[in-house]
Motif scaffolding. Structure first.
Motif, mmCIF file in Angstrom:
data_model
loop_
_atom_site.group_PDB
_atom_site.id
_atom_site.type_symbol
_atom_site.label_atom_id
_atom_site.label_comp_id
_atom_site.label_asym_id
_atom_site.label_seq_id
_atom_site.Cartn_x
_atom_site.Cartn_y
_atom_site.Cartn_z
ATOM 1 N N THR A 154 -53.061 5.423 14.428
ATOM 2 C CA THR A 154 -51.973 4.783 13.671
ATOM 3 C C THR A 154 -50.655 4.864 14.443
ATOM 4 O OG1 THR A 154 -53.039 5.455 11.628
ATOM 5 C CG2 THR A 154 -50.709 4.856 11.486
ATOM 6 N N HIS A 175 -48.798 6.944 18.827
ATOM 7 C CA HIS A 175 -49.895 6.706 17.869
ATOM 8 C C HIS A 175 -50.582 8.048 17.627
ATOM 9 C CE1 HIS A 175 -50.302 2.187 18.522
ATOM 10 N NE2 HIS A 175 -49.631 2.524 19.608
ATOM 11 N N ASP A 181 -58.360 10.790 8.539
ATOM 12 C CA ASP A 181 -58.053 9.361 8.594
ATOM 13 C C ASP A 181 -59.365 8.586 8.548
ATOM 14 O OD1 ASP A 181 -55.380 9.864 8.833
ATOM 15 O OD2 ASP A 181 -55.220 9.292 10.949
#
Ligand SMILES: CC(C)(COP(=O)(O)OP(=O)(O)OC[C@H]1O[C@@H](n2cnc3c(N)ncnc32)[C@H](O)[C@@H]1OP(=O)(O)O)[C@@H](O)C(=O)NCCC(=O)NCCS
Length: 182
Positions: A154, A175, A181
């Motif tokens: 992300t 990121h 996740d």
């Protein structure tokens, strides 16, 4: 980490695997240092075969010291090297590390970097037990940003002036992928 030998990790359906670097792979490191994109984005200098072999030895020292874990992306069965991926800044106590990668020009565009990053992330979170892994790249390197997105890292923000490349300071995307996740 250092209690175990660095494992060979499979990349099913690719004909490739992640395996520890060998001194005999030095030519691939020499080629990488001559590639303008790898030299620029990975800050890898041109090197002689002797310097490349010394670099391979340092990779194994970092595994033993539990500060780094670098693999060759290579044809299965100990074959030709097409790229590199691994973890730098390993902090076993804090549960974090940063991924790095490059692929030699002939191997690009076929999803190699994405598959390698996914496999290595699975190893880091599930097998090694890290909590948070990061991926940083210059905002001027859209291919690396795409690898990050497709590998499930992300985008958390932009680190201004974070890296000095040959052409000056670059802002970097940060990121990350955190245990749990999707
Ligand atoms: C970045 C790099 C590792 C990608 O390796 P790769 O094996 O070709 O990557 P993949 O094939 O797994 O995927 C690359 C993705 O980026 C996309 N991409 C490639 N070049 C791009 C560009 N200039 N702009 C935007 N996207 C680009 C590809 O289309 C692909 O996405 P898609 O599958 O949705 O089409 C490789 O190009 C490389 O080694 N570059 C030089 C060194 C480097 O940049 N290292 C990373 C430092 S952070």
């Amino acid at each position: 980490m250092s209690d175990n030998a660095q494992p060979v990790l499979d990349l099913p359906g690719t004909g490739l695997e992640l395996r520890p670097w060998r001194l005999a792979d030095a030519d691939a490191l020499v080629a990488a240092g001559r590639d303008p994109a790898i030299s620029h984005w990975n800050l890898l200098p041109e090197q002689t075969p002797d310097q490349a072999r010394a670099r391979v030895e340092r990779m194994h020292e970092r595994w033993a010291a539990e500060t780094g874990a670098i693999w060759a992306i290579a044809r299965v069965g100990g074959g030709e090297v097409v790229g590199l991926t691994g973890w730098i800044g390993v902090d076993l106590g804090g549960g974090s590390a940063e991924i790095v990668y490059w692929v030699l020009p002939a191997g690009r565009g076929g999803g190699v970097a994405v598959q390698a990053a996914r496999r290595l992330t699975r190893w880091a979170l599930d097998d090694l037990g890290l909590h948070r892994v990061t991926l940083c790249h210059s905002v001027s390197n859209p291919a690396s940003c795409r690898v990050a997105e497709k590998a499930g890292f992300t985008l958390e923000g932009t680190m201004r002036g974070a890296l000095l490349h040959a052409d000056g300071r670059h802002d970097q995307h940060l990121h990350a992928r955190v245990r749990g996740d999707d």
